[in-house]
Design a protein around this motif. Structure first.
Motif, short mmCIF file in Angstrom:
data_model
loop_
_atom_site.label_atom_id
_atom_site.label_comp_id
_atom_site.label_asym_id
_atom_site.label_seq_id
_atom_site.Cartn_x
_atom_site.Cartn_y
_atom_site.Cartn_z
N GLY A 94 5.64 48.24 56.84
CA GLY A 94 6.13 49.00 55.70
C GLY A 94 7.57 48.65 55.41
N GLU A 95 7.94 48.61 54.14
CA GLU A 95 9.30 48.25 53.73
C GLU A 95 10.29 49.30 54.21
OE1 GLU A 95 10.53 45.54 52.14
OE2 GLU A 95 8.53 44.68 52.39
N GLY A 96 11.45 48.83 54.69
CA GLY A 96 12.52 49.73 55.07
C GLY A 96 12.17 50.64 56.23
N ALA A 97 11.26 50.19 57.09
CA ALA A 97 10.80 50.94 58.26
C ALA A 97 10.03 52.20 57.88
CB ALA A 97 11.96 51.29 59.19
N LYS A 98 9.52 52.25 56.66
CA LYS A 98 8.68 53.37 56.22
C LYS A 98 7.21 52.96 56.25
CE LYS A 98 9.72 56.05 52.73
NZ LYS A 98 10.13 56.52 51.38
N MET A 99 6.41 53.71 56.98
CA MET A 99 4.96 53.50 56.93
C MET A 99 4.40 54.18 55.70
SD MET A 99 3.71 53.77 60.91
CE MET A 99 4.03 55.53 61.08
N THR A 100 3.27 53.70 55.27
CA THR A 100 2.54 54.32 54.16
C THR A 100 1.16 54.73 54.67
OG1 THR A 100 1.53 52.24 53.46
CG2 THR A 100 3.71 52.78 52.53
N PRO A 101 0.45 55.60 53.94
CA PRO A 101 -0.91 55.92 54.35
C PRO A 101 -1.77 54.67 54.51
CG PRO A 101 -0.19 57.44 52.64
CD PRO A 101 0.88 56.39 52.75
N GLU A 102 -1.55 53.69 53.63
CA GLU A 102 -2.33 52.47 53.69
C GLU A 102 -2.02 51.66 54.95
OE1 GLU A 102 -2.20 54.14 49.81
OE2 GLU A 102 -0.52 53.45 51.04
N SER A 103 -0.73 51.55 55.30
CA SER A 103 -0.38 50.76 56.48
C SER A 103 -0.84 51.45 57.76
CB SER A 103 1.12 50.47 56.52
OG SER A 103 1.88 51.65 56.74
N VAL A 104 -0.83 52.78 57.78
CA VAL A 104 -1.33 53.52 58.93
C VAL A 104 -2.84 53.34 59.04
CG1 VAL A 104 -1.67 55.81 59.94
CG2 VAL A 104 0.54 55.20 58.92
N ALA A 105 -3.54 53.49 57.92
CA ALA A 105 -5.00 53.34 57.93
C ALA A 105 -5.41 51.93 58.33
CB ALA A 105 -5.56 53.69 56.56
N GLN A 106 -4.61 50.96 57.93
CA GLN A 106 -4.92 49.57 58.28
C GLN A 106 -4.95 49.39 59.79
OE1 GLN A 106 -2.10 46.62 56.87
NE2 GLN A 106 -3.74 45.11 56.63
N VAL A 107 -4.02 50.04 60.50
CA VAL A 107 -4.02 49.96 61.96
C VAL A 107 -5.21 50.71 62.54
CG1 VAL A 107 -2.77 50.64 64.04
CG2 VAL A 107 -1.52 49.71 62.09
N LEU A 108 -5.44 51.92 62.05
CA LEU A 108 -6.49 52.76 62.61
C LEU A 108 -7.88 52.19 62.37
CD1 LEU A 108 -5.10 56.26 61.56
CD2 LEU A 108 -4.97 55.20 63.82
N ASP A 109 -8.09 51.61 61.20
CA ASP A 109 -9.43 51.14 60.83
C ASP A 109 -9.88 49.94 61.66
OD1 ASP A 109 -9.58 53.12 58.96
OD2 ASP A 109 -9.08 51.84 57.25
N LEU A 110 -8.93 49.25 62.29
CA LEU A 110 -9.29 48.07 63.08
C LEU A 110 -9.65 48.41 64.51
CD1 LEU A 110 -6.55 45.55 61.84
CD2 LEU A 110 -8.98 45.58 61.24
N ILE A 111 -9.52 49.68 64.89
CA ILE A 111 -9.75 50.07 66.29
C ILE A 111 -11.19 50.57 66.45
CG2 ILE A 111 -9.01 51.58 68.17
CD1 ILE A 111 -6.27 51.71 66.75
N ALA A 112 -11.97 49.81 67.16
CA ALA A 112 -13.35 50.21 67.42
C ALA A 112 -13.37 51.39 68.38
CB ALA A 112 -14.12 49.04 68.02
N ASN A 113 -14.29 52.31 68.12
CA ASN A 113 -14.40 53.51 68.96
C ASN A 113 -15.29 53.22 70.16
OD1 ASN A 113 -14.29 56.07 69.97
ND2 ASN A 113 -15.73 56.93 68.48
N ASP A 114 -14.71 52.48 71.12
CA ASP A 114 -15.47 52.21 72.34
C ASP A 114 -14.53 52.25 73.53
OD1 ASP A 114 -14.30 49.59 72.85
OD2 ASP A 114 -15.59 48.80 71.27
N VAL A 115 -15.08 52.22 74.72
CA VAL A 115 -14.30 52.42 75.94
C VAL A 115 -13.35 51.26 76.22
CG1 VAL A 115 -15.94 51.33 77.54
CG2 VAL A 115 -14.54 53.27 78.32
N HIS A 116 -13.54 50.14 75.57
CA HIS A 116 -12.71 48.97 75.81
C HIS A 116 -11.40 48.98 75.02
CE1 HIS A 116 -16.07 47.20 77.96
NE2 HIS A 116 -16.85 47.49 76.92
N ARG A 117 -11.28 49.86 74.06
CA ARG A 117 -10.11 49.87 73.17
C ARG A 117 -9.30 51.14 73.36
NH1 ARG A 117 -10.62 46.49 68.71
NH2 ARG A 117 -8.44 47.03 68.39
N VAL A 118 -7.99 50.99 73.38
CA VAL A 118 -7.11 52.16 73.39
C VAL A 118 -7.34 52.93 72.09
CG1 VAL A 118 -4.71 52.94 73.31
CG2 VAL A 118 -5.38 51.11 74.88
N GLN A 119 -7.57 54.22 72.21
CA GLN A 119 -7.83 55.04 71.04
C GLN A 119 -6.54 55.75 70.59
OE1 GLN A 119 -10.97 55.07 69.46
NE2 GLN A 119 -11.09 53.36 70.92
#
Length: 345
Positions: free
Chosen positions: A118-143
């Motif tokens: 995010g510009e100027g060290a500001k996150m946006t809903p989109e940049s947060v969702a982009q991180v969250l959406d890539l995390i599979a909900n399984d025991v191998h991934r930090v949730q």
């Protein structure tokens, strides 16, 4: 920038950090008044007033505890929101990522920081969702278990209430805790002109690290829990971490002095006004808009050397970029010489 503060920074040459600013006189006086026998640790009359003082300020019931540093405030807050096997979404340039020597990971006993953009060290809903959406909900991934934002950001930008609420909505929808690093929270509120509640609990924030040291305090920051139940375990974590000072009344007295008469807000307004003066002089050299008390400028190395030769001190932030920070005690007369020097570049 009141005349009562004049002379506290007579040279007007210091612009490298508000951490180095003098302690506000009202804070020193409050500590002197607390310099008498009372119960130890946090059982004293000053510490017991914190819950009520912050509840009044935010217009809702909160729990508030003192801690001696911003690093400990952030790390304890994240430990309250995230287990050792969890993750915290934060910006790539967040203080908890770059400037706290692994304290968040240490205090959470191993939680992972998950980096967003995010510009100027500001996150946006989109940049947060982009991180969250890539995390599979399984025991191998930090949730993910929490989101942390900084207001004002490490580049002096401010999240408006709606921007905080948009990220807060993501936190609620996904069952995540929401932390705000408010090392310069006062400067953010001073810029926004809103009630503190609008940019915190009403926007979904669960825990606020409320900074006072940069704004005229001596050695005290506050953790404000908008979910009061989170405070109980944090009290034990504070003790276990060696942060339960035996004479805590001196920390509580500092905080109460800053809250009284909205001194925290008056000091922040003074610092912000000084930064605006520098920003106006900088013109197109500005890297980011001036919204709090930090100013980032594009300057050549020889230009930076010329400013230093005049006696001004500041940080080199990146190649061709410097950071200037104004403080609560600097008057317009103290800041004007640097503004004029910048305008002459």
């Amino acid at each position: 920038m009141t005349s009562a503060r004049a002379g506290r920074n007579a040279s007007g040459m210091r612009f490298f950090s508000d951490n180095a600013a003098p302690v506000c006189p009202e804070v020193i006086q409050a500590m002197l008044e607390a310099n008498r026998l009372d119960t130890a640790y946090d059982g004293d009359q000053w510490s017991k007033r914190l819950d009520g003082a912050f509840s009044d300020l935010f217009g809702t019931a909160v729990r508030a505890i003192w801690v001696p540093s911003g690093t400990s405030a952030n790390a304890l807050a994240l430990a309250a929101l995230c287990p050792p096997w969890g993750g915290v979404v934060c910006h790539r340039d967040a203080h908890i990522q770059n400037d706290e020597c692994g304290a968040p990971e240490f205090y959470t006993h191993g939680a992972k920081l998950m980096i967003a953009e995010g510009e100027g060290a500001k996150m946006t809903p989109e940049s947060v969702a982009q991180v969250l959406d890539l995390i599979a909900n399984d025991v191998h991934r930090v949730q993910p278990h929490a989101i942390s934002i900084t207001n004002a950001t490490e580049y002096g930008l401010v999240y408006a209430p709606g921007e905080v609420a948009a990220i807060g909505e993501i936190a609620r929808a996904r069952g995540l805790g929401f932390h705000m690093d408010g090392a310069r929270f006062a400067n953010a509120v001073a810029h926004l002109g809103c009630a503190p509640a609008e940019v915190t609990w009403r926007a979904g924030v669960d825990v606020l690290s409320f900074g006072f040291v940069k704004n005229g305090g001596m050695s005290a920051e506050a953790l404000v829990f908008f979910k009061p139940e989170l405070a109980e375990d944090t009290l034990r974590r504070r003790k276990r971490a060696g942060l339960l000072l035996s004479k805590g009344r001196y920390l509580a007295a500092q905080i109460l002095a800053m809250l009284e008469g909205d001194l925290w807000l008056a000091n922040a307004r003074a610092a912000n006004a000084g930064a605006l003066l520098l920003g106006q002089a900088a013109g197109e050299r500005l890297v980011h808009p001036v919204e709090a008390n930090e100013v980032f400028l594009r300057v050549m190395p020889e230009e930076a050397a010329g400013l230093r030769a005049l006696g001004f001190d500041f940080y080199d932030w990146a190649p061709g970029e410097v950071r200037l920070v104004t403080s609560w005690d600097q008057t317009e007369d103290a800041i004007r010489p640097l503004a004029e020097a910048i305008a002459r570049l």
